[in-house]
Enzyme design. Structure first.
Site, PDB file in Angstrom:
ATOM      1  N   ARG A 162      -0.517  -1.904  -7.191  1.00 51.38           N
ATOM      2  CA  ARG A 162      -0.812  -2.981  -6.234  1.00 51.38           C
ATOM      3  C   ARG A 162      -1.736  -4.011  -6.873  1.00 51.38           C
ATOM      4  NH1 ARG A 162      -1.318  -4.280  -0.592  1.00 51.38           N
ATOM      5  NH2 ARG A 162      -3.456  -4.673   0.104  1.00 51.38           N
ATOM      6  N   LYS A 189      -2.025  -2.284   7.996  1.00 49.97           N
ATOM      7  CA  LYS A 189      -3.232  -1.768   8.648  1.00 49.97           C
ATOM      8  C   LYS A 189      -3.413  -2.403  10.015  1.00 49.97           C
ATOM      9  CE  LYS A 189      -6.168  -0.391   4.749  1.00 49.97           C
ATOM     10  NZ  LYS A 189      -7.469  -0.615   4.103  1.00 49.97           N
ATOM     11  N   HIS A 242      -2.336   2.404  -6.182  1.00 49.80           N
ATOM     12  CA  HIS A 242      -3.367   1.369  -6.064  1.00 49.80           C
ATOM     13  C   HIS A 242      -3.392   0.489  -7.321  1.00 49.80           C
ATOM     14  CE1 HIS A 242      -6.568  -0.315  -3.786  1.00 49.80           C
ATOM     15  NE2 HIS A 242      -7.500  -0.060  -4.679  1.00 49.80           N
ATOM     16  N   TYR A 284      -9.958 -10.686  -6.651  1.00 44.98           N
ATOM     17  CA  TYR A 284      -9.094 -10.966  -7.800  1.00 44.98           C
ATOM     18  C   TYR A 284      -9.558 -12.180  -8.584  1.00 44.98           C
ATOM     19  CZ  TYR A 284      -6.156  -7.359  -5.921  1.00 44.98           C
ATOM     20  OH  TYR A 284      -5.709  -6.156  -5.471  1.00 44.98           O
ATOM     21  N   ARG A 291       0.863  -1.177   0.000  1.00 40.98           N
ATOM     22  CA  ARG A 291       0.000   0.000   0.000  1.00 40.98           C
ATOM     23  C   ARG A 291       0.902   1.230   0.000  1.00 40.98           C
ATOM     24  NH1 ARG A 291      -2.050  -3.473   4.078  1.00 40.98           N
ATOM     25  NH2 ARG A 291      -4.157  -4.246   3.663  1.00 40.98           N
ATOM     26  N   HIS A 304      -3.983  -8.677   3.681  1.00 40.94           N
ATOM     27  CA  HIS A 304      -5.422  -8.656   3.910  1.00 40.94           C
ATOM     28  C   HIS A 304      -5.750  -9.460   5.168  1.00 40.94           C
ATOM     29  CE1 HIS A 304      -6.335  -7.899  -0.631  1.00 40.94           C
ATOM     30  NE2 HIS A 304      -6.067  -6.789   0.025  1.00 40.94           N
TER      31      HIS A 304
END
Length: 298
Positions: free
Chosen positions: A244, A173, A241, A276, A149, A267
């Site tokens: 990525r 995150k 983005h 995806y 990210r 994730h």
């Protein structure tokens, strides 16, 4: 009876303590949960029956709230319901019977492998100064070979690229940490940039105007825009983005495992990574529609 507001506060405190949830994440959860609590008032969420959840989402639908937003609110309620169960506040999951609103997830539009190669070869040369060339090379190599990210990229400590074993330590995150393999070319480019920037005495791989602070997102966007122009690619199609997404899509196209991709992307939930598979399915359908003699009927 425990008031809804106190239960929501307790849930958000737990999110911070156990998951390191960011402030913006907690604010979003608070807004969604408080909306439900207001709708249920004067009943507390500690005793509200499941039928009220069904009625709430029916009301949201009649009000024209987007399915994506409804799905987000239900996700927040489900996590809150699990918390109430764990705390012994309730004996049931009052969201269990509520179906998730269906919506078409936005599909990413990755660059082709040839376009990425062009960006790496031509987009990292001919800038205003040598340092800009070096910085562009490091940034593009890392974004495409690791799938980071942009927030993770810009807050990389300079020493991170010297981690043993060819792995890059990333804090993602919610403070979650992971190790991501990165290429020899990316390491060499990073070492060259660090050497060039040694006089700045900055702790960051990408120093900002103030070397004690990292480069800002706005500053990076200007660099990426220039890289796209150098490579002859529409700058509107190039963003952190998109790179990525390109990383993830190209790996899957070449046979990568979805679970491994989840770990690489950082994730928390495999369902986030599964977008995806949808991308690949849509692409296969489009190939059949475009090239098969009977494809337009599918």
């Amino acid at each position: 009876m425990v008031e809804s507001a106190a239960l929501i506060d307790s849930f958000l405190e737990t999110m911070l303590a156990e998951r390191g949830a960011a402030q913006k994440t907690r604010q979003a959860y608070r807004a969604d949960l408080e909306d439900f609590a207001r709708w249920c008032a004067p009943e507390s969420v500690a005793v509200v029956p499941a039928m009220r959840v069904h009625a709430y989402f029916a009301a949201l639908g009649r009000a024209g709230l987007a399915a994506r937003t409804q799905a987000r609110r239900l996700s927040a309620l489900k996590q809150f319901a699990r918390f109430l169960l764990q705390m012994g506040v309730r004996e049931d999951d009052f969201t269990a019977g509520q179906a998730t609103p269906r919506y078409q997830a936005g599909l990413p539009h990755p660059l082709s492998e040839a376009e990425v190669q062009k960006l790496l070869e031509k987009g990292t040369r001919g800038h205003a100064d040598v340092r800009r060339d070096l910085l562009a090379r490091v940034a593009l190599e890392l974004l495409y070979t690791t799938g980071l990210r942009i927030s993770e990229l810009l807050t990389l400590p300079a020493q991170a690229v010297r981690h043993k074993g060819g792995m890059l330590p990333i804090r993602g995150k919610g403070g979650r940490e992971r190790l991501v393999p990165f290429s020899h070319a990316a390491r060499e480019a990073a070492e060259a940039l660090i050497a060039y920037d040694s006089v700045l005495d900055s702790p960051w791989l990408f120093p900002g105007r103030n070397p004690q602070k990292p480069l800002t997102r706005q500053g990076f966007d200007k660099i990426l825009h220039a890289c796209a122009l150098q490579a002859g690619i529409d700058p509107q199609r190039v963003s952190p983005h998109v790179l990525r997404h390109s990383f993830a899509t190209h790996l899957l196209n070449r046979g990568a495992d979805l679970r491994a991709l989840q770990m690489l992307l950082g994730h928390a939930d495999i369902t986030t990574t599964q977008i995806y598979t949808q991308v690949m399915t849509e692409r296969l359908k489009e190939t059949v529609r475009q090239y098969h003699p009977l494809g337009r009927g599918g």
